[in-house]
Design an enzyme around this catalytic site. Structure first.
Site, mmCIF file in Angstrom:
data_model
loop_
_atom_site.group_PDB
_atom_site.id
_atom_site.type_symbol
_atom_site.label_atom_id
_atom_site.label_comp_id
_atom_site.label_asym_id
_atom_site.label_seq_id
_atom_site.Cartn_x
_atom_site.Cartn_y
_atom_site.Cartn_z
ATOM 1 N N GLU A 279 0.791 -1.229 0.000
ATOM 2 C CA GLU A 279 0.000 0.000 0.000
ATOM 3 C C GLU A 279 0.826 1.282 0.000
ATOM 4 O O GLU A 279 0.387 2.299 -0.525
ATOM 5 C CB GLU A 279 -0.939 0.000 1.218
ATOM 6 C CG GLU A 279 -1.971 -1.114 1.226
ATOM 7 C CD GLU A 279 -2.963 -1.001 0.085
ATOM 8 O OE1 GLU A 279 -3.333 0.130 -0.266
ATOM 9 O OE2 GLU A 279 -3.354 -2.050 -0.463
ATOM 10 N N SER B 27 -57.596 -10.442 33.255
ATOM 11 C CA SER B 27 -57.695 -11.250 34.471
ATOM 12 C C SER B 27 -56.357 -11.817 34.939
ATOM 13 O O SER B 27 -56.254 -12.290 36.073
ATOM 14 C CB SER B 27 -58.681 -12.405 34.253
ATOM 15 O OG SER B 27 -59.989 -11.905 34.063
#
Length: 672
Positions: free
Chosen positions: A145, A426
């Protein structure tokens, strides 16, 4: 006397006298002379005009050149100032390159990885210090690179010149000539657009980076930030993904060269997506390393020959065997970690932590697969599906074992399992009416409760079907889920005692909930399946409370503890109350409304819950919310079913038995 004037002597040439003939002969000559004189005068005037015009043009050119030079100098000055200040400003306004970003990992109860969270780079990363990286790895990237990395000041002018020549030849901007510092600048601060402005910005930032940071810091950041394909950032995460290697020093030369070849084209040169192209690119890297004297010819040739074989970790990740997705649970884990540590979600994702949870893969997979069965959801509409959510908790320690926030949840979706938004019906009676009454010591399972149509001020509850027995035992009232006795019992026990009892179970009631209709689950905001399950764990755990939680402990990247869950097991109600409630709830499942929740080999205690749709023009049997909350001697779970938005076109015709059935289907496969 006459005086005669005598003329003065004169040196002037005496005037010539011409005859008429001579005069006629000289006229043409004089005219010619005059014409020549006139021509000469005109030509002189024209020449003078030309010279003046030329001089004006020269002066104007000089003025233009001066103006242009001033503009150019100003532009160069502005460009220079931009180059100097832009990069420095960007670095000041963004995190330092030395920040160590790593993906946080979440593990299940078996220690297996559930997921790696996306870090700040929107990918997966694991930070490695430069001294963790072998020399040959750094040399491979430099050779490929930026071979002059340690010699330039951020801009490799030789590389840039070569790239410019190639760009001119190819008539495009395909050759970047970017140094490692420029690539880091682009990765951290910019996008990949190939424009002149972006290139200038990149160069400016690169120069600023070189001024502020040492070369080693820049290289370390680059090797941790570079995109390596497959959603992976950095060499350490890539080494694990592609080779199953966590210690970078264990990488072989061919593996190092493979990694160094990826940044050129991460999507085509990573070995998983294209092993052939990856091998070709590896050969190029090895050649560069050989040419620069980093490796010998023999090493180059041997490394070229190696064939890629995915590691076992990668094979398991790509396995076709069903794996739980944990989508809702992962979101809940991150939120819980944020609450425990005070860190933001973004910080947690890139902190490099390991979060250990109590999530159990078998239970989670069972839940996800059952939620995909359309047979459980008979009220689906063509334009909208019935939704559902579920939570399983180990009552002995409060660990959440599995969670679903919807039928097909994705990360970031609304989590219905943790959202306080539904009326429990309930299923709330044991928490608000029967539990407080038992805890008061004034009532027991065989106490006789009033079952009559009674008005309490402006509120008058009614039983389903309008049937009343006059009186009924507490056990029977709970088994049949009769409404009037529950309201009567809450009125007898008192709202203050009921509020305190619910708080002991982890449900805080506001002033707007302190009314008798809460005996039937009529809450102002609603409650979540997570809180309902947590409340029932107290009945299942002999009256002891443990906060429902997903996280066991959190460790940092170095293995140091950030958080460790401490045992609670706090006695909040009497064991007798819990045991009596369990016996009554077991009766509900074996002989009452919760009979569809029965499990072979386990005695299940639990309660159904239903809230009616109560919409104009819609049949009375239409329901809004369906619940079942129950437990065995191992785990407690809560299930909710319904539409996100109930209206005249979208309501439930199924009863709470559908929720009980879904509970049983999941728990049958989930329990260890």
């Amino acid at each position: 006397m006459k005086f005669e004037m005598i003329p003065k002597a004169s040196h002037d040439r005496p005037a010539e006298k011409y005859s008429e003939t001579q005069t006629r002969e000289r006229v043409p000559i004089m005219r010619e002379k005059l014409s020549r004189l006139e021509d000469s005068t005109v030509k002189g005037a024209l020449g003078l005009r030309r010279r003046l015009k030329f001089n004006f043009k020269v002066k104007r050119g000089i003025y233009y050149a001066f103006d242009a030079s001033v503009v150019i100098v100003m532009m160069l000055l502005i460009g220079y100032m931009y180059m100097v200040t832009y990069g420095e400003r960007m670095i000041r306004s963004h995190p330092a390159i030395t920040s160590k970003i790593s993906s946080t990992t979440i593990l299940n109860s078996e220690g297996a990885e559930i997921t790696r969270l996306q870090a700040g780079t929107n990918g997966y990363a694991t930070h490695a210090d430069l001294n963790e990286m072998p020399k040959v790895l750094k040399q491979a990237f430099l050779a490929t690179e930026d071979r002059r990395f340690y010699k330039h000041d951020g801009l490799d002018y030789i590389g840039i010149g070569r790239a410019v020549v190639q760009d001119v030849i190819n008539l495009d901007l395909s050759q970047g000539g970017s140094s490692i510092t420029q690539q880091l600048a682009r990765n951290l601060y910019l996008n990949g657009d190939k424009t002149m402005v972006r290139k200038v910005n990149e160069m400016s930032i690169a120069i600023a980076l070189e001024k502020k940071y040492a070369k080693d810091d820049i290289l370390e950041s680059y090797l941790n930030q570079i995109y390596m394909g497959q959603g992976i950032y950095g060499v350490k995460a890539a080494a694990w993904r592609y080779f199953g290697i966590k210690d970078l020093r264990q990488l072989e030369l061919w593996q190092v060269a493979t990694l160094a070849g990826i940044p050129k084209g991460p999507s085509i040169y990573n070995p998983i997506d294209n092993a052939g192209l990856s091998k070709d690119r590896r050969a190029v890297v090895l050649t560069l390393m050989h040419e620069q004297g980093i490796i010998t010819r023999k090493q180059m040739q041997e490394a070229r020959k190696m064939d890629y074989v995915p590691p076992a970790t990668t094979t398991s990740m790509n396995s076709s065997a069903p794996q739980p997705a944990y989508a809702s649970a992962i979101d809940a884990v991150i939120q819980e970690a944020s609450q425990l540590t005070g860190r933001s979600v973004a910080d947690i994702q890139s902190a490099g932590w390991v979060i250990h949870t109590g999530l159990y893969s078998r239970a989670q997979l069972a839940m996800e697969e059952e939620f995909r069965q359309s047979a459980h959801f008979t009220d689906d509409r063509a334009d909208e599906r019935v939704q559902a959510s579920m939570v399983i908790i180990d009552q002995r320690n409060g660990e959440v074992k599995a969670m679903m926030g919807g039928r097909n949840p994705r990360r970031g979706d609304m989590n219905r399992a943790t959202r306080d938004a539904r009326q429990p019906g309930s299923a709330f009676k044991p928490i608000i009416a029967y539990g407080p009454a038992l805890e008061s010591g004034k009532f027991n399972a065989n106490s006789i409760l009033q079952d009559k149509r009674v008005r309490y001020g402006s509120y008058q509850p009614s039983n389903l079907g309008g049937r009343y027995q006059g009186s009924i035992t507490m056990t029977e009232a709970l088994r049949k889920s009769v409404n009037a006795p529950a309201v009567w019992l809450l009125n007898e026990t008192g709202m203050q005692r009921a509020q305190q009892f619910a708080a002991h179970l982890g449900i805080e009631l506001g002033q707007e909930d302190l009314h008798l209709s809460s005996a039937l689950g009529g809450l102002h905001q609603g409650v979540s399946p997570l809180k309902m399950a947590q409340a029932y764990t107290v009945f299942a755990n002999q009256g002891r409370f443990n906060t429902a939680h997903l996280i066991r402990e959190i460790t940092d990247a170095q293995g140091r503890n950030i958080y460790v869950r401490k045992a609670e097991n706090q006695q909040v109600i009497s064991p007798n109350t819990a045991n009596v409630m369990t016996a009554m709830l077991q009766n509900v499942v074996s002989h009452g409304t919760g009979n569809k929740a029965q499990l072979h080999g386990y005695q299940v205690a639990g309660k159904t819950g239903t809230t009616q749709a109560a919409l104009p023009g819609v049949k009375k049997e239409a329901n809004r919310d369906l619940w079942f909350v129950g437990y065995t001697n191992k785990w407690t779970a809560a299930v909710w079913m319904g539409f996100d938005h109930t209206d005249a076109e979208h309501y439930m015709l199924a009863s709470s038995g559908a929720a009980a059935n879904l509970y049983a289907s999941v728990m049958r496969r989930a329990l260890p």
